[in-house]
Scaffold this motif. Sequence first.
Motif, PDB file in Angstrom:
ATOM      1  N   GLU A 157       0.823  -1.206   0.000  1.00  0.00           N
ATOM      2  CA  GLU A 157       0.000   0.000   0.000  1.00  0.00           C
ATOM      3  C   GLU A 157       0.862   1.262   0.000  1.00  0.00           C
ATOM      4  N   PRO A 158       0.277   2.385  -0.452  1.00  0.00           N
ATOM      5  CA  PRO A 158       0.998   3.655  -0.367  1.00  0.00           C
ATOM      6  C   PRO A 158       1.443   3.952   1.058  1.00  0.00           C
ATOM      7  N   GLY A 159       2.662   4.397   1.204  1.00  0.00           N
ATOM      8  CA  GLY A 159       3.260   4.619   2.507  1.00  0.00           C
ATOM      9  C   GLY A 159       4.196   3.499   2.909  1.00  0.00           C
TER      10      GLY A 159
ATOM     11  N   VAL B   1       1.240   6.050 -15.504  1.00  0.00           N
ATOM     12  CA  VAL B   1       2.004   5.782 -14.282  1.00  0.00           C
ATOM     13  C   VAL B   1       1.166   4.944 -13.331  1.00  0.00           C
ATOM     14  N   SER B   2       1.759   3.888 -12.776  1.00  0.00           N
ATOM     15  CA  SER B   2       1.028   3.067 -11.811  1.00  0.00           C
ATOM     16  C   SER B   2       1.564   3.220 -10.390  1.00  0.00           C
ATOM     17  N   VAL B   3       2.891   3.330 -10.228  1.00  0.00           N
ATOM     18  CA  VAL B   3       3.489   3.433  -8.893  1.00  0.00           C
ATOM     19  C   VAL B   3       4.641   4.426  -8.926  1.00  0.00           C
ATOM     20  N   THR B   4       4.737   5.245  -7.880  1.00  0.00           N
ATOM     21  CA  THR B   4       5.863   6.157  -7.710  1.00  0.00           C
ATOM     22  C   THR B   4       6.479   5.919  -6.339  1.00  0.00           C
TER      23      THR B   4
ATOM     24  N   GLY C 142      12.627   4.702  -1.580  1.00  0.00           N
ATOM     25  CA  GLY C 142      12.224   3.383  -1.130  1.00  0.00           C
ATOM     26  C   GLY C 142      10.846   3.286  -0.522  1.00  0.00           C
ATOM     27  N   ARG C 143      10.083   4.365  -0.565  1.00  0.00           N
ATOM     28  CA  ARG C 143       8.732   4.316   0.000  1.00  0.00           C
ATOM     29  C   ARG C 143       7.697   4.661  -1.070  1.00  0.00           C
ATOM     30  N   VAL C 144       6.605   3.926  -1.054  1.00  0.00           N
ATOM     31  CA  VAL C 144       5.553   4.113  -2.053  1.00  0.00           C
ATOM     32  C   VAL C 144       4.774   5.388  -1.715  1.00  0.00           C
ATOM     33  N   VAL C 145       4.865   6.387  -2.574  1.00  0.00           N
ATOM     34  CA  VAL C 145       4.115   7.630  -2.336  1.00  0.00           C
ATOM     35  C   VAL C 145       2.835   7.688  -3.163  1.00  0.00           C
TER      36      VAL C 145
ATOM     37  N   SER D 242       0.317   8.064  -0.298  1.00  0.00           N
ATOM     38  CA  SER D 242       0.738   7.739   1.065  1.00  0.00           C
ATOM     39  C   SER D 242      -0.103   8.555   2.043  1.00  0.00           C
ATOM     40  N   PRO D 243      -0.433   7.986   3.205  1.00  0.00           N
ATOM     41  CA  PRO D 243      -1.298   8.697   4.161  1.00  0.00           C
ATOM     42  C   PRO D 243      -0.714  10.031   4.623  1.00  0.00           C
ATOM     43  N   THR D 244       0.611  10.125   4.691  1.00  0.00           N
ATOM     44  CA  THR D 244       1.273  11.369   5.095  1.00  0.00           C
ATOM     45  C   THR D 244       2.331  11.717   4.065  1.00  0.00           C
TER      46      THR D 244
END
Length: 486
Positions: A2-4, A437-440, A444-447, A454-456
């Motif tokens: 998941e994002p974050g 774009v699918s993932v950024t 090293g953290r999914v934003v 990401s939640p924050t």
Amino acid sequence: MEPGSTVSAVRSSRVLCGTEIRPALIVIKEGKIHKILPDSSGSTGDTAAGCEVLDVGDHLVMPGIVDCHVHVNEPGRTTWEGFWTATRAAAAGGVTTIVDMPLNSIPPTTTLDNFHEKMAAASGKCFVDTAFWGGVVPGNQLELLPMIRAGVAGFKCFLIHSGVEEFPHVTDGDLHIAMKQLQGTGSVLLFHAERDTPLPSGKEERDVPLPSEEADPKEYSTFLKSRPDVMELEAIRTVTELCLKYQVHCHIVHLSSAQPLALIQAAKQAGAPLTVETTHHYLSLSAEHIPAGATQFKCCPPIRGVANQEQLWSALKAGQIDMVVSDHSPCTPDLKRLDSGDFTQAWGGISSLQFGLSLFWTSASKKGFTLPDVVRLLCQRTAQLCRLDNQKGSLVPGHDADLVIWDPEKEFEVKDASIHHKNKLTPYLGLTLLGEVSVTIVRGRVVYKQGSFSPTPLGKHLLLPQGTTQVSLCDGEKTEGTQASR
């Protein structure tokens, strides 16, 4: 994942390593690329036991985009944009680093105190990493070295009215003073390269034609005639002379006209430390296709004709133009004067931060450009300009694990609901673009992942203090760095 989430490794059958696309496993440790392993068998190689691997199948993995020309407008004009919305839009477009322009915020980033105010305004709001340009305006020469020491990436100035009163344009005298301040610092001076051409002696009319009273302000041609190529040509003549004289790295932002290309090339060959960018809108949009009253297309310098656009593409392929950026410059819808459709009164600026990668690839893929060209023009060269190429813009061990994962073959339509800029007005609404774009991933953290964030905010401020060999992160972390040699 998941994002974050923190990612320990990314696997794909298509990883862009240098100029080669191949199956690989990117191993990440402490936010850095630790190693890149061949991955033909589907095993995790020598990664640590229990390592969380993000397997993205055949989606392309490449360095995150470094967009070094973004107007965030915070503080002071946050109804136009802001760090929260701008950096979310960036993340959704595969942009992992932005560099914020010193205007149109209030105050502008033209003093050390104002720079501190800017960083405070951005604190805790950035979903991607953010660096900052300072500004050169009349009378602020004693602020330049303190801002360099505080970590600005470089400076921007205008040779014509900037559009906002708090960021006045410089004279030739101001430029000589600023260039002397910047000599030997390794910093760079960016130029909005348009200027009013002088009146020849004995003539009552300007060289630059102005629209006649009969000209229709709703017609794009009326505005285009008010900003002819000669304004860029003469401004760039001044820039090349200064660059050769002082040997300070000079950079021409948002080149729209092909006419100055020969002048630029001659200056480079003569030893000028000169670079130049163009933008997605000059490569994607053309004057002939702008409808009457469609003021969302207005920007300065203006979008020019198809023949000029083809020359820009040729110059880009030949290496005469060094990089491509968004020049994301949003405003509130009322300032675009859509009700009247008056090009002469509308704010000049185009919103595109979220769509730069797809805009570029949509056209470039048809013109013989390759995916390694995308990395060179949108990631590596832009990182070099702001002296972040020691940690951004390339998939190499030791660099930040900033990745964009996308499908270069997938088309999508730009819809209002999917735009993450604060104000949705853009000339690209309704267009079908290539490359989704699918993932950024930032350090090293999914934003960003498939429409969610990401939640924050996970982005950091990137500061480049002069005279050190480090790039600072705002929370006190350090990463190895190098000083500019240009």
